[in-house]
Design a protein around this motif. Structure first.
Motif, short mmCIF file in Angstrom:
data_model
loop_
_atom_site.label_atom_id
_atom_site.label_comp_id
_atom_site.label_asym_id
_atom_site.label_seq_id
_atom_site.Cartn_x
_atom_site.Cartn_y
_atom_site.Cartn_z
N ALA A 190 -28.32 -28.53 -3.69
CA ALA A 190 -27.03 -28.11 -3.17
C ALA A 190 -26.27 -29.30 -2.60
O ALA A 190 -25.04 -29.44 -2.81
N GLN A 191 -26.97 -30.18 -1.89
CA GLN A 191 -26.31 -31.35 -1.31
C GLN A 191 -25.85 -32.31 -2.40
O GLN A 191 -24.73 -32.83 -2.34
N ASP A 224 -26.27 -25.11 3.49
CA ASP A 224 -25.57 -24.70 2.26
C ASP A 224 -25.03 -23.27 2.39
O ASP A 224 -25.43 -22.51 3.27
N LYS A 225 -24.15 -22.93 1.46
CA LYS A 225 -23.43 -21.65 1.54
C LYS A 225 -24.37 -20.44 1.55
O LYS A 225 -24.17 -19.50 2.31
N GLY A 243 -24.12 -33.36 5.60
CA GLY A 243 -25.54 -33.04 5.52
C GLY A 243 -26.41 -34.18 6.02
O GLY A 243 -26.03 -35.35 5.93
N ARG A 282 -22.69 -31.07 -3.95
CA ARG A 282 -21.49 -31.37 -3.15
C ARG A 282 -21.07 -32.82 -3.35
O ARG A 282 -19.88 -33.12 -3.47
#
Length: 829
Positions: free
Chosen positions: A472-473, A253-254, A455, A476
């Motif tokens: 986070a995944q 993740d970012k 991912g 997205r």
């Protein structure tokens, strides 16, 4: 401390670059450390204040970080003068003049706005990576420039650029070269390492070099799996030390990416375990040492299964140079290469371009929607026939293409599919479920997003994977799913993971990947609709039917990574036309004979099979013909005369033997590998009717049947130029031996060739016959193509031996003038 833009060598080419852009495209060759990605875009912003610039990068993580760095140089935040755009995410405004984008964005933008009215310059950075999107984007940009926008300017930049190849696409481009700026890097080779010891060796080398440098260490590994294993090995060894280990690959993740790229806020020494994502463009502060495993993961598409095989392989010399350069950006450094120095010279110079090894269905649909076939576009490398055929077949199967008189064109439905930023399979699934099962459109959108998610997923079953997914995944996934729903006109409400309907998830996968629906066999074995066998990554089968979302081809094996159970009722409702019951007659390799069965099946999956009796002779004949047409004729154990005829036919095809008796244009010689495809069913089926075993089929004297069925011009040419027999000086006729490798051999007793003083050829003098000269007992004595030379040379040594062994036979002093014979000396008197 990072260098200011003026500190970089690329500063020296700003003036000639700006001047060249007034008239031409530009190719920029700049080795690692030159600053081309940071210096030149900012310089162009200043030199062309009223122009908008697109800067293309191959990876999302690079786009975000490069945009942030460039904006910081202007003392602005991202989204003002400098912005970025990647799939499903953007930071731009009406003030943005330099837009950093991933390569796929450009092709879509050109499709929607062919004139690119607001864009003056497009920069293709890191072009040496040769992604499928950069190749296609450059081809489209060139067409826009040539047909619509003469004022559009293109810059192609790379650290390891093959400028000669690019000049074929951009013949009038000006080529600018700049030196790199790199401090001395001490390069150490460890020697070749056994594959099973790689992770341990990497961990040891990383630990050792940490003790030798004050700066950070960048470690290159082939993939996420290797990164995790090395991280696990390092963790106990670094316990208690002021060292932090980061992981850097596409699915991170970012926030984690930023922590890996920026200096540690506690001043700790960093170890960054990365894939080749860190080779270029990313600004990583304070790297003093590189540990290079020398390996990378590369995907190669297999048209037969519709799956990609991920292989771990050695990197190219170009990649090795890029990786080494990371250690010398800010000062002297160390690069440890985990391979032998002599092995380095044997590495490929460049990696195989993505366009030659991946599924090109989406590329083909986009190109045809644009109005050009792949063979017509300005591509450095054109996909091979097998790739193109596989893509064409898939696009026809989902209704995106039509073929009329050999001309391929995009259907209106195909144009709708090309508007979706995903693989055509997924676009087709989204459209189909929206139109026919709207109650599952949310599940379809989630599956489309999950299918293209980079991912990793730990679970085997899709519903479990989604409900246990990290925040986070999942964000997205939902962001991209919302985009798909919007394109479908189906709102923007994405169901929560826990409320997703399993039936809808299974239907969506089955609709997108119908050829990957699988039926349980014994244990963990599965049979897929495409005919391939597969194993489930997670143990024994708990369900009878599954829809496979992710699978990987490993050699001849297919490993199912992620799937969703299906009910038989769902399959019968939505895919009822694929179920069948019929009688089949086919060859059993184990029983080595034809057998008849009553089967029920689904695609290539046989669900049940029962033997039946009463096969008709014609059914047997047709089944044998089907079997023969699937075989390589060279692998069949045919009787000797047929084998000789086949070898003659293969040689005629290889040499494209002339056909003087052809009335008009000579017909093409048959392909011997697929021999039985060239002859009529009505000729072959009666010969095969009623035969039960393969042995019976192979003993048919096929040459007597097939030779008269060739066009007359080919029969004549074979008999004239590649005769089965030939008369020798003794007056007798002997068989020529046509061999599999194209050689033609004449076994003949030496005495029969006395007086022969010419070299023998066949096939219109294209093939010289090899004489296998035999003793009176028929044993080989000498092989020669040049019999006159043999008489003058080694014959005299052979004569001494033969004269002692066969004293009753005639061994003349001068064989060039002697009478040929088949008799003993006594019989000759």
């Amino acid at each position: 401390m990072s260098k200011r833009p003026a500190d970089f060598p690329a500063q020296a080419i700003i003036s000639p670059l700006c001047e060249a852009l007034t008239q031409h495209n530009v190719i920029v060759g700049a080795p690692p450390g030159a600053g081309k990605s940071t210096v030149l875009p900012l310089a162009l912003l200043q030199a062309f204040p009223d122009k908008k610039i697109l800067l293309m990068q191959p990876r999302r993580v690079v786009v975000r970080n490069l945009a942030g760095f460039l904006a910081s140089q202007l003392k602005e935040s991202v989204g003002q003068t400098v912005g970025y755009r990647i799939r499903g995410e953007s930071k731009v405004s009406q003030h943005t003049r330099l837009e950093v984008i991933t390569e796929g964005i450009l092709a879509r933008r050109i499709q929607q706005d062919p004139e690119l009215a607001d864009t003056a310059i497009i920069i293709f950075d890191e072009f040496h990576e040769r992604s499928i999107h950069s190749d296609f984007g450059l081809a489209l940009a060139l067409e826009v420039q040539q047909g619509l926008r003469e004022d559009l300017r293109l810059i192609v930049m790379s650290a390891t650029l093959d400028t000669d190849a690019l000049r074929t696409l951009l013949p009038e481009a000006e080529v600018l070269q700049t030196s790199g700026r790199m401090f001395d890097v001490q390069t150490r080779y460890t020697g070749q390492i056994q594959a099973e010891k790689l992770h341990e060796v990497v961990a040891n080398a990383t630990f050792d070099v940490l003790q030798q440098v004050d700066g950070d260490v960048l470690v290159f590994l082939p993939g996420a799996g290797a990164i995790r294993k090395v991280g696990q090995l390092l963790e106990p060894r670094l316990s208690g030390q002021p060292v932090i280990v980061h992981q850097l690959f596409g699915a991170v993740d970012k926030a984690a990416q930023q922590q890996a790229l920026q200096p540690d806020d506690q001043g700790r020494q960093k170890v960054i375990l990365a894939t080749n994502i860190a080779e270029t463009s990313l600004t990583i502060e304070n790297i003093e040492a590189v540990v290079d495993s020398g390996q990378e993961n590369q995907a190669e598409f297999h048209p037969g299964s519709g799956l990609s095989q991920l292989t771990t392989q050695m990197i190219s010399q170009a990649s090795a140079t890029q990786r080494l350069g990371r250690a010398g950006r800010l000062g002297p450094g160390i690069c440890i290469r985990l391979w032998a120095k002599e092995q380095h010279e044997r590495l490929a110079r460049h990696s195989t371009p993505q366009i030659l090894r991946e599924d090109i269905s989406g590329l083909m649909l986009e190109a045809l929607s644009w109005g050009s076939g792949l063979d017509q576009l300005a591509l450095l490398d054109v996909p091979g026939p097998a790739q193109q055929q596989s893509a064409r077949q898939l696009l026809q199967r989902i209704g995106a293409l039509s073929v009329d008189d050999g001309k391929v064109s995009v259907t209106p439905y195909g144009r709708r599919l090309s508007g979706f930023p995903c693989h055509p399979r997924l676009a087709h699934m989204l459209m189909h479920i929206h139109d026919n099962a709207p109650q599952f459109v949310g599940e379809a959108a989630v599956i489309a997003a999950l299918a293209e998610e980079s991912g990793t997923v730990q679970q085997t079953w899709v519903k479990e994977a989604l409900t246990s997914m990290g925040g986070a995944q999942w964000q997205r996934i939902t962001r991209q799913a919302r985009r798909y729903l919007s394109l479908l006109g189906a709102g923007s409400d994405v169901p929560q993971a826990a409320t997703l309907q399993e039936e809808g998830l299974g239907l969506a996968i089955a609709q997108a990947y119908t050829d990957h629906i699988a039926f349980a066999r014994d244990g963990a074995q599965w049979k897929m609709v495409n005919g391939k066998r597969a194993e489930l990554n997670g143990g024994a089968a708990r369900h009878e039917w599954i829809a496979v979302l992710q699978a990987q081809q490993l050699g001849s094996q297919i490993k199912i990574r992620l799937a969703q159970p299906l009910s038989l009722g769902l399959l019968q409702h939505w895919f009822g036309d694929k179920f069948y019951q019929q009688q089949q007659v086919d060859y059993s390799a184990t029983e080595k004979q034809m057998r008849a069965r009553q089967v029920s099946g689904f695609g290539n999956i046989i669900i049940s099979s029962e033997p039946v009796s009463g096969m008709s002779r014609k059914e047997i004949g047709r089944a044998w013909l089907t079997y023969l047409r699937q075989q390589d004729a060279g692998s069949l154990k045919l009787e000797p005369d047929t084998r000789q005829w086949l070898n003659r036919l293969a040689l005629a095809a290889l040499l494209n033997l002339s056909q003087p008796q052809a009335f008009d244009e000579a017909p093409a010689w048959p392909d011997v590998v697929h021999l039985f495809n060239h002859f009529d069913d009505n000729l072959l089926i009666p010969l095969l009717a009623g035969l039960k075993t393969l042995e019976e089929v192979q003993t048919i004297r096929w040459a007597k049947v097939l030779h008269p069925s060739l066009p007359w011009s080919q029969q004549h040419a074979l008999d004239l130029y590649l005769p089965p027999r030939i008369k020798v000086p003794s007056g007798l006729s002997h068989k020529l031996d046509y061999q599999n490798d194209g050689q033609v051999v004449l076994p003949v007793r030496m005495q029969e060739m006395y007086g022969e003083n010419t070299i023998l050829t066949v096939a219109e003098d294209q093939v010289t016959v090899v004489f296998s000269l035999l003793s009176p007992a028929g044993r080989p004595v000498q092989m020669t193509r040049d019999i006159p030379a043999f008489w003058q040379g080694s014959y005299h040594e052979v004569k001494k031996e033969m004269k002692g062994r066969y004293p009753k036979h005639y061994w003349p002093e001068d064989p060039t003038t002697a009478m040929p014979t088949t008799k003993t000396k006594k019989a000759m008197d």
